[in-house]
Design a protein around this motif. Structure first.
Motif, PDB file in Angstrom:
ATOM      1  N   PHE A  53      -4.512   6.332   3.301  1.00 24.58           N
ATOM      2  CA  PHE A  53      -5.223   5.979   2.387  1.00 24.58           C
ATOM      3  C   PHE A  53      -6.414   5.392   3.011  1.00 24.58           C
ATOM      4  O   PHE A  53      -7.141   4.424   2.752  1.00 24.58           O
ATOM      5  CB  PHE A  53      -4.556   4.855   1.491  1.00 24.58           C
ATOM      6  CG  PHE A  53      -3.152   5.166   0.826  1.00 24.58           C
ATOM      7  CD1 PHE A  53      -3.306   6.221   0.223  1.00 24.58           C
ATOM      8  CD2 PHE A  53      -2.155   4.446   1.115  1.00 24.58           C
ATOM      9  CE1 PHE A  53      -2.068   6.765  -0.619  1.00 24.58           C
ATOM     10  CE2 PHE A  53      -0.971   4.726   0.558  1.00 24.58           C
ATOM     11  CZ  PHE A  53      -0.768   5.887  -0.205  1.00 24.58           C
ATOM     12  N   HIS A  54      -6.593   5.399   4.443  1.00 21.06           N
ATOM     13  CA  HIS A  54      -7.587   5.189   5.453  1.00 21.06           C
ATOM     14  C   HIS A  54      -7.694   3.728   5.668  1.00 21.06           C
ATOM     15  O   HIS A  54      -8.612   3.025   6.137  1.00 21.06           O
ATOM     16  CB  HIS A  54      -8.908   5.505   4.823  1.00 21.06           C
ATOM     17  CG  HIS A  54      -9.278   6.942   4.564  1.00 21.06           C
ATOM     18  ND1 HIS A  54      -9.417   7.761   5.747  1.00 21.06           N
ATOM     19  CD2 HIS A  54      -8.951   7.955   3.590  1.00 21.06           C
ATOM     20  CE1 HIS A  54      -9.498   8.792   5.390  1.00 21.06           C
ATOM     21  NE2 HIS A  54      -9.048   8.996   4.055  1.00 21.06           N
ATOM     22  N   LYS A 107       0.880  -1.405   0.134  1.00 15.69           N
ATOM     23  CA  LYS A 107       0.031  -0.041  -0.124  1.00 15.69           C
ATOM     24  C   LYS A 107       0.820   1.201  -0.016  1.00 15.69           C
ATOM     25  O   LYS A 107       0.489   2.230  -0.555  1.00 15.69           O
ATOM     26  CB  LYS A 107      -1.009  -0.117   1.203  1.00 15.69           C
ATOM     27  CG  LYS A 107      -0.513  -0.311   2.451  1.00 15.69           C
ATOM     28  CD  LYS A 107      -1.653  -0.091   3.604  1.00 15.69           C
ATOM     29  CE  LYS A 107      -0.963  -0.308   5.022  1.00 15.69           C
ATOM     30  NZ  LYS A 107      -2.180  -0.359   6.000  1.00 15.69           N
ATOM     31  N   LEU A 165     -11.123  -0.334  -1.670  1.00 17.24           N
ATOM     32  CA  LEU A 165     -11.291   0.670  -0.781  1.00 17.24           C
ATOM     33  C   LEU A 165     -11.475   0.265   0.519  1.00 17.24           C
ATOM     34  O   LEU A 165     -12.296  -0.648   0.902  1.00 17.24           O
ATOM     35  CB  LEU A 165     -12.489   1.616  -1.162  1.00 17.24           C
ATOM     36  CG  LEU A 165     -12.308   2.696  -2.147  1.00 17.24           C
ATOM     37  CD1 LEU A 165     -13.747   3.392  -2.366  1.00 17.24           C
ATOM     38  CD2 LEU A 165     -11.387   3.761  -1.820  1.00 17.24           C
ATOM     39  N   THR A 171      -6.815   4.323  -9.826  1.00 18.16           N
ATOM     40  CA  THR A 171      -6.243   4.157  -8.834  1.00 18.16           C
ATOM     41  C   THR A 171      -4.489   4.306  -9.296  1.00 18.16           C
ATOM     42  O   THR A 171      -4.316   4.549 -10.556  1.00 18.16           O
ATOM     43  CB  THR A 171      -6.295   2.794  -8.027  1.00 18.16           C
ATOM     44  OG1 THR A 171      -5.285   2.078  -7.911  1.00 18.16           O
ATOM     45  CG2 THR A 171      -7.217   1.771  -9.026  1.00 18.16           C
ATOM     46  N   SER A 217      -3.518  -1.739  -5.425  1.00 16.66           N
ATOM     47  CA  SER A 217      -4.572  -2.715  -4.787  1.00 16.66           C
ATOM     48  C   SER A 217      -4.136  -4.170  -4.862  1.00 16.66           C
ATOM     49  O   SER A 217      -4.744  -5.151  -4.470  1.00 16.66           O
ATOM     50  CB  SER A 217      -5.961  -2.536  -4.988  1.00 16.66           C
ATOM     51  OG  SER A 217      -6.244  -1.230  -4.702  1.00 16.66           O
ATOM     52  N   ASP A 250     -12.667  -0.403   4.267  1.00 23.23           N
ATOM     53  CA  ASP A 250     -13.919   0.274   5.073  1.00 23.23           C
ATOM     54  C   ASP A 250     -13.667   0.273   6.531  1.00 23.23           C
ATOM     55  O   ASP A 250     -14.364  -0.746   7.410  1.00 23.23           O
ATOM     56  CB  ASP A 250     -15.111  -0.782   4.880  1.00 23.23           C
ATOM     57  CG  ASP A 250     -16.590  -0.483   5.261  1.00 23.23           C
ATOM     58  OD1 ASP A 250     -16.590   0.685   5.706  1.00 23.23           O
ATOM     59  OD2 ASP A 250     -17.404  -1.418   5.305  1.00 23.23           O
ATOM     60  N   ARG A 265      -5.713   8.067  -5.437  1.00 27.93           N
ATOM     61  CA  ARG A 265      -5.589   7.012  -4.653  1.00 27.93           C
ATOM     62  C   ARG A 265      -4.192   6.150  -5.029  1.00 27.93           C
ATOM     63  O   ARG A 265      -4.329   5.225  -5.966  1.00 27.93           O
ATOM     64  CB  ARG A 265      -6.543   6.111  -4.723  1.00 27.93           C
ATOM     65  CG  ARG A 265      -7.937   6.226  -3.844  1.00 27.93           C
ATOM     66  CD  ARG A 265      -8.819   5.127  -4.083  1.00 27.93           C
ATOM     67  NE  ARG A 265      -9.802   4.964  -5.296  1.00 27.93           N
ATOM     68  CZ  ARG A 265      -9.540   3.966  -5.971  1.00 27.93           C
ATOM     69  NH1 ARG A 265      -9.128   2.878  -5.475  1.00 27.93           N
ATOM     70  NH2 ARG A 265     -10.608   4.113  -7.041  1.00 27.93           N
ATOM     71  N   GLY A 305     -12.868  -4.302   3.356  1.00 29.72           N
ATOM     72  CA  GLY A 305     -13.136  -3.313   2.551  1.00 29.72           C
ATOM     73  C   GLY A 305     -13.699  -3.688   1.172  1.00 29.72           C
ATOM     74  O   GLY A 305     -14.267  -4.788   1.151  1.00 29.72           O
ATOM     75  N   ALA A 364     -13.423  -0.472  -5.193  1.00 27.02           N
ATOM     76  CA  ALA A 364     -13.716   0.879  -5.365  1.00 27.02           C
ATOM     77  C   ALA A 364     -15.099   0.869  -6.629  1.00 27.02           C
ATOM     78  O   ALA A 364     -14.907   0.204  -7.334  1.00 27.02           O
ATOM     79  CB  ALA A 364     -12.811   1.560  -5.750  1.00 27.02           C
TER      80      ALA A 364
END
Lengths: 140, 1144
Positions: free
Chosen positions: B1010-1011, B438, B992, B888, B897, B994, B893, B841, B844
């Motif tokens: 990136f959360h 990531k 993404l 991405t 991934s 969650d 972003r 997650g 997206a």
């Protein structure tokens, strides 16, 4: 007159610089013996009063040395030390201590050679600066 | 019933082995950690910096609570833990039995140096006449035959390289403590048979080997050799491969039938290396390429002699076995294209480069700070890295991608820039830049844009050097994407060598029916990265193939979980917490310090003036007495010390000796036998202090020792002798999220015997797996999920809460109180000790501008679901375009991934299988088919899937015209625009996470940019948060495949279990406390604590500390304006006194 042999206190962190000092020892690298190592857990725990105390009690130089930025075992203790030392350098002159007598360095665990080099360099620097004024005052 | 304590063998003491061993040891099981090498730490001891942070955090793997059971120093120095026994120079030979009852046979090569007696003084090294290449520095420097295994090694004990040692005995004579003891070796009983049709070869070999003391017979043909074997027995056979009549390989087979234990070495000409390698598969130990140097022959024979004759076998009964031997690097000199490695000066491997620039390496020029060429000694100005040497290369037998080399090369290029200045030119030649983590993509961008590393997508075929103009360096020719040939010279070229299976582990696997995959790596069971084909035997770290540090650490923790489950299922108990007796409270006693110095080291008597020392220390009132003694390292010496303590009854001890006597285990022993608490014992390594005083400066050395002792005495006399704090700890877990990561972690914790509450916000359990059909390997995902859910629902230790969310949570030392909110049933409060955030997650969504469902524009998930619902019929598709990195890996972003390329390959292969006429186009930036997935990339290309590479400047655009999509892109290879008419466009939109920030925050965890969940350390604590009771796994942690999610979930589970396993947790001896009376509740200490160990108790209006969370860094004490935050064990009184002493 005897050549000036400074007294230098070095606060070194348990994880990086102390390991480097050990490594310098086992690798038989010589560095000035008048540098006195005090092992602390982290440079972040070095309270300004320890530094001022060392100067007031007669140290000609003080070194604080820890892990490289990002390497700190405690994540960010060395950043805290960096901020604190910067401020401390601002107020040292009020005690009659030149700010260059205080040094902060990062020496990683495998930097034995660098450790010996930096110690020699700091020793030379303090010799050039001469005895600390507070030390002279104390002598009087 | 007195059940036995669970015990696991961990074979391999590198990063992975240490992780598995520590996880089990912290849980309370016994571990036997073995390694074939002479030091622990593995490859990481040779590396100073790790990507993507360019730093090292090896020490962060050490235990967090009950820290004093383990050593508290840099892991390069070594590791000591009460529950871990370490055996070095030890090989695992065989394993038999069932889980919970395994019998392992180990073979340990005895050391000629007694590590308990060796003080590391180094006298032996100075007299040793033999110089050999230093393997630790990858042969870049020389060392003696007697040497320190690694420069920082804590044990400090020397070791002997048997293969190089000439047994001259000089070291034995000079050793001041008698630690070196050459065992009388009876080499004559070791019978060697040399088989070669050339007389001169036979005779000269006989002569060389006889000189070394072996018995040698010769035979001129295979038949003669077999006849000889019929009449007498041999221990070793050296045979030529190409001989008239019976050849060497046939002889090997027949000889092995006569004597199964015969050690065989094949001799061969260079051209027949392949047949020698083939012979090794049939049981030969090694091979020699003719013509060979006598030294090479002798060292090989001596090594085998030691391994097979001198080595001692030992049999251990254990419950589980974790294999963590790691991988080996590909050796370019053995490959079909060696790039001139070993021949051209300046061609080095990545590892050699790392050694070159290491703080303990030989490449730095201290004067100028420049990088020096390892062979010519000239400053290096221009460097290149060549990727995929021995990876993604069928010619070298590796159709896989080694996964980690791209990042390693970027790191090395950045390091080169940082260490030697921006003027040093660095270029990386690559095929695909696989930045599959990531933060990795960002790291590449930093390298390219900030640091000025040049990236060239090209494959250099070979390197050459003009012998007339050697100063021009290495000459490289390459073709760029546009087809233009470039020529360039470099001073230093680094080969990014790929990875290969660990040969020793592969042999072990073959002999013990442990399955391996097509490439020889250990094979693991479906959906698991740790379970091997034999129950009770687990694979940790990169042994099963190709992992970076964080993946290895995760996988090793998962392996530890596997072992933990085996031990729990076998009914084994954990080691009791040794808290039986509460130490005597000494708070009211005046300190009485006994100071003991051992003079065994030769330096001592030469350098110290004991009278001066005594006089110096006599002024300190707390000193009971100064005692000088001999040979503390011997049993006799140790008894004397114990008697001395019993007689003088001190309440503190300061001990100066060599390291072997002052390490943790010894001090713990002292505590048990004398009752003097270990936190009241201070130790000093005399040898390293004395080493600082070269020559015979008695006055300086005495002063130095006196000062060091005084500093320790300061720490000792002002130490508050309160027993260490303990905190009661809740033993239940809360898992948030019912996807595969949540399910796996809940099952894993429950299987270890602890209660788990699992909450899921939705109506059904299963998460993303619910919409998936098959993996790229063809595994049935639904069957796997069904099995997991069934087990979850029927597990008596698990309570499932569906349609439930976390309303709020509060933490106090040792426990969380979480309020759950059910959609219908309302609130419920749970008390639990650990939390696992497995919130998962999602894929997206498509950007609105791109998508139009009536034109068959999908995300990968939508496409797969459409196939399952049969709204799309793959047979009817003529042309499918897949667009990778859609939305991405760009400024919005900026992370890869990881799984979308593999998913694209899976779908492409699926489409081609359904209808081979379907045209499948994959538009990509870098194909991230890491590891063994590379095979699917190759397969897709073979089946006619067409790949177009695009770059950020020319992103593909889709246009819609009457029922058709037209995808426009700019292909880099053709350097021209391409238009593709498509029935269906599939966008890889990435993952993404969650994980709501508010939720993470409540549990003291943090999110990254990136959360995703932010790891405490992305490398060394990859599933932990800074709060030692909160973990994460699965997609909320980082993008991952199902296997990787399972692995991270198992890792999170063992990290949780090691906390849950204790009713009470013990703090370290250096720990923070608060003086409530003077505290003004400014909360500065709470804010500054990196571990969240400080809380405000609003009811009692005071600061409380979780002593198990506190790591003793002392930052709180430094920020406290009123001196109310105190670091117990290294407080200000101790520090101020130590400063006084240091200045005395």
């Amino acid at each position: 007159m005897e050549p000036f042999e400074p007294v230098i206190i070095a606060f070194v962190c348990n994880w990086c610089t102390y390991t480097a000092a050990d490594l310098a020892g086992t690798s038989r690298l010589s560095y000035p013996t008048n540098i006195r190592l005090i092992r602390v857990m982290c440079t972040g725990m070095v309270d300004p009063q320890y530094v001022i105390k060392a100067f007031l009690e007669g140290a000609d130089g003080v070194l604080i040395s820890g892990c490289h930025p990002g390497d700190c075992h405690y994540i960010n203790g060395n950043y805290k030390a960096r901020r604190r030392i910067k401020l401390l350098k601002e107020i040292l002159p009020r005690f009659g201590i030149e700010k260059d007598r205080l040094r902060l360095t990062w020496i990683g665990a495998s930097d034995g050679i660098e450790f010996a080099e930096i110690m020699t360099q700091i020793n030379d620097q303090i010799i050039e600066m001469g005895p600390s004024q507070t030390r002279l005052n104390k002598a009087i | 019933m007195n059940k036995a304590i669970g015990r696991t063998v961990v074979a391999g003491a590198g990063l992975s082995g240490i992780r598995s061993a520590l996880d089990l040891a912290e849980t309370g099981y016994k571990v036997l950690l073995i390694d074939t090498s002479d030091h622990i730490g593995g490859l990481l001891c040779q590396l100073d910096h790790q990507f993507p942070t360019s730093t090292c955090g090896y020490c962060r793997m050490l235990p967090m609570f009950d820290r004093d059971r383990s050593s508290q120093h840099c892991l390069r120095k070594g590791l000591v833990h009460e529950n871990i026994d370490i055996l070095l120079s030890t090989e695992l030979i065989s394993v038999e039995g069932e889980p919970g009852d395994l019998t392992v046979t180990l073979k340990q090569t005895p050391s000629l140096i007694d590590p308990d007696l060796c003080t590391g003084c180094g006298e032996c090294e100075t007299v040793c006449p033999v110089f050999v290449n230093d393997a630790f520095n990858e042969g870049l420097t020389k060392r003696k035959a007697i040497y320190l295994p690694s420069p920082q090694s804590f044990a400090n004990a020397y070791t002997i390289d048997y293969a190089a040692c000439t047994r001259c005995g000089e070291c034995e004579k000079i050793c001041p403590t008698g630690a070196v003891k050459f065992i009388e070796q009876d080499r004559e009983t070791f019978k060697i048979l040399v088989v070669d049709d050339e007389k001169i070869v036979r005779d000269s070999m006989k002569e060389w080997l006889k000189e070394e003391g072996f018995s040698v017979s010769t035979a001129d043909s295979g038949q003669t050799a077999l006849d000889l074997m019929g009449s007498q027995s041999f221990n070793m056979m050296l045979t030529d491969i190409k001989m008239p009549g019976m050849d060497g390989v046939a002889l090997l087979t027949k000889a092995k039938q006569i004597n199964e234990d015969l050690c065989v070495i094949m001799m061969t000409a260079y051209a027949e290396v392949d047949s020698a390698v083939g012979a090794m598969k049939q049981g030969a130990l090694d091979y020699l390429t003719k013509p060979f140097d006598p030294d090479v022959l002798i060292s090989m024979v001596v090594k085998i002699y030691h391994e097979f004759e001198i080595a001692e076998a030992r049999v251990e009964k254990v419950d589980a076995l974790i294999l963590s031997g790691g991988t080996q690097f590909f050796r370019p000199e053995l490959g079909k294209n060696s790039y001139g490695y070993g021949v051209l000066p300046g061609v080095i491997t990545g590892l050699e480069f790392e050694r070159l620039i290491s703080g303990t390496g030989p490449g730095l020029d201290p004067g100028s700070g420049r990088l020096l060429h390892p062979q010519t000694g000239k400053p290096v100005r221009k460097m290149a890295w060549i990727q995929c040497v021995g990876s993604r290369d069928v010619h070298s037998g590796a159709s896989f991608c080694s996964s980690v080399c791209c990042m390693i090369s970027i790191k090395e290029a950045i390091l080169a820039k940082e260490k030697f200045g921006r003027d040093l030119e660095t270029t990386i030649f690559y095929m695909d830049m696989r930045t599959i983590g990531k933060t990795f993509d960002g790291y590449r961008l930093t390298a390219q844009e900030e640091k000025g590393v040049r990236f060239v997508r090209a494959r250099i075929h070979s390197l050459s050097q003009d012998s007339q103009h050697a100063d021009k360096g290495l000459h490289a020719r390459y073709v760029d994407l546009g087809g233009i040939v470039h020529e360039e010279d470099f001073d230093l070229v680094v080969l990014a060598t790929g990875q290969r299976p660990n040969q020793q582990m592969a042999d072990l696997a073959a002999k013990n029916s442990i399955g391996t995959n097509a490439w020889g790596f250990i094979e693991t069971q479906p959906f698991s990265m740790t379970r091997t084909s034999r129950a009770g035997i687990l694979s940790g770290g990169s042994l099963s193939g190709l992992k970076d540090i964080s993946e290895s650490v995760t996988c090793s923790s998962a392996a530890a979980l596997g072992a933990c489950k085996v031990m729990h299922a076998a009914g084994k108990r954990r080691r009791p917490e040794s808290d039986g007796e509460i130490p005597v409270d000494l708070a009211r006693e005046t300190p009485r310090i006994l100071t003991v110095l051992c003079r065994c080291g030769s330096d001592f008597s030469k350098k110290l003036d004991v009278e001066v020392l005594e006089a110096g220390l006599a002024r300190i009132p707390e000193i009971e007495s100064l005692e000088i003694m001999d040979n503390l390292c011997t049993e006799e010496g140790w008894t004397t010390l114990i008697e001395m303590i019993e007689k003088k009854m001190p309440n503190r001890l300061v001990l100066g000796s060599c390291l072997s006597c002052s390490h943790k285990q010894k001090i713990k022993q002292l505590e048990t036998s004398t009752g003097l608490a270990s936190n009241l014992i201070e130790t000093m390594d005399m040898v390293s202090v004395l080493k600082r005083y070269p020559g015979s400066h008695i006055r300086e050395a005495t002063q130095g020792i006196e000062r060091e002792l005084k500093i320790l005495i300061s720490k000792s006399r002002f130490k508050n002798p309160v027993p260490m704090e303990r905190v009661a700890s809740n033993q239940a877990a809360l898992v948030i999220g019912g996807g595969i990561a949540g399910i796996t972690s809940a099952l894993s914790i429950a299987d270890c015997g602890y209660h788990v509450d699992l909450i899921e916000k939705g109506e059904s359990i299963g998460g993303n797996l619910l919409w998936m059909d098959k993996t790229v390997d063809g595994l049935d995902i639904q069957a796997y999920l069904d099995e997991c859910v069934k087990r979850l629902e029927s597990h008596e230790q698990i309570t499932i809460h569906k349609q439930t969310r976390v309303a709020s949570t509060a933490q106090r030392p040792g426990e969380f109180a979480t309020v759950l909110q059910h959609e219908d049933k309302g609130h419920q409060t749970l008390l639990h000790g650990v939390t696992i955030l497995a919130t998962g997650g999602n894929q997206a969504p498509l950007e609105p501008a791109v998508g139009d469902s009536q034109y068959n524009v999908f995300t990968q998930k939508e496409f797969e679901m459409a196939i399952q619902d049969q709204t799309i019929h793959p047979e009817q598709l003529n042309s499918v375009v897949m667009i990778q990195c859609s939305g991405t890996r760009d400024e919005r972003r900026n992370y890869c991934s990881r799984i979308c390329c593999i998913r694209a390959l899976k779908n492409a292969l699926f489409l081609k299988e359904k209808n081979s006429d379907t045209q499948v186009y994959i538009l990509y930036r870098d194909m991230m088919s890491y590891g063994f997935f590379e095979d699917y990339y190759t397969r897709a290309k073979t089946l006619g899937v067409i790949f177009f590479q695009y770059d950020l400047e020319n992103k593909p655009v889709t246009e819609f015209t009457d029922g058709h999509c037209l995808v426009k892109t700019h292909d880099l290879l053709l350097d021209m625009p391409v238009e593709i008419e498509a029935d269906c466009v599939i966008h890889a939109t990435g993952i993404l996470p969650d994980l709501p920030e508010a939720l993470a925050d409540q549990y003291g965890a943090a999110l990254d940019g990136f959360h995703f969940f932010k790891e405490a350390d992305s490398k060394f604590r990859p599933v932990d948060s800074m709060n030692y009771r909160v973990f994460s796994c699965g997609l909320s942690l980082k993008p991952c495949t199902i296997e990787e999610a399972v692995s991270s979930a198992e890792a999170a589970a063992i990290r949780a279990v090691r906390v849950l396993a204790h009713e009470r947790l013990v703090s370290g001896k250096t720990v923070a406390t608060t003086r409530t009376a003077t505290c003004s509740l400014c909360e500065m200490c709470v804010d500054t604590c990196p571990y969240g160990a400080r809380f405000v108790d609003s009811l009692e209006e005071k600061i409380v500390i979780d002593p198990a969370a506190c790591q003793g860094c002392g930052v709180c004490a430094a920020v406290c304006p009123s001196g109310s935050a105190v670091l117990e064990g290294l407080g200000s009184q101790q520090m101020l006194d130590a400063i006084d002493m240091a200045l005395s």
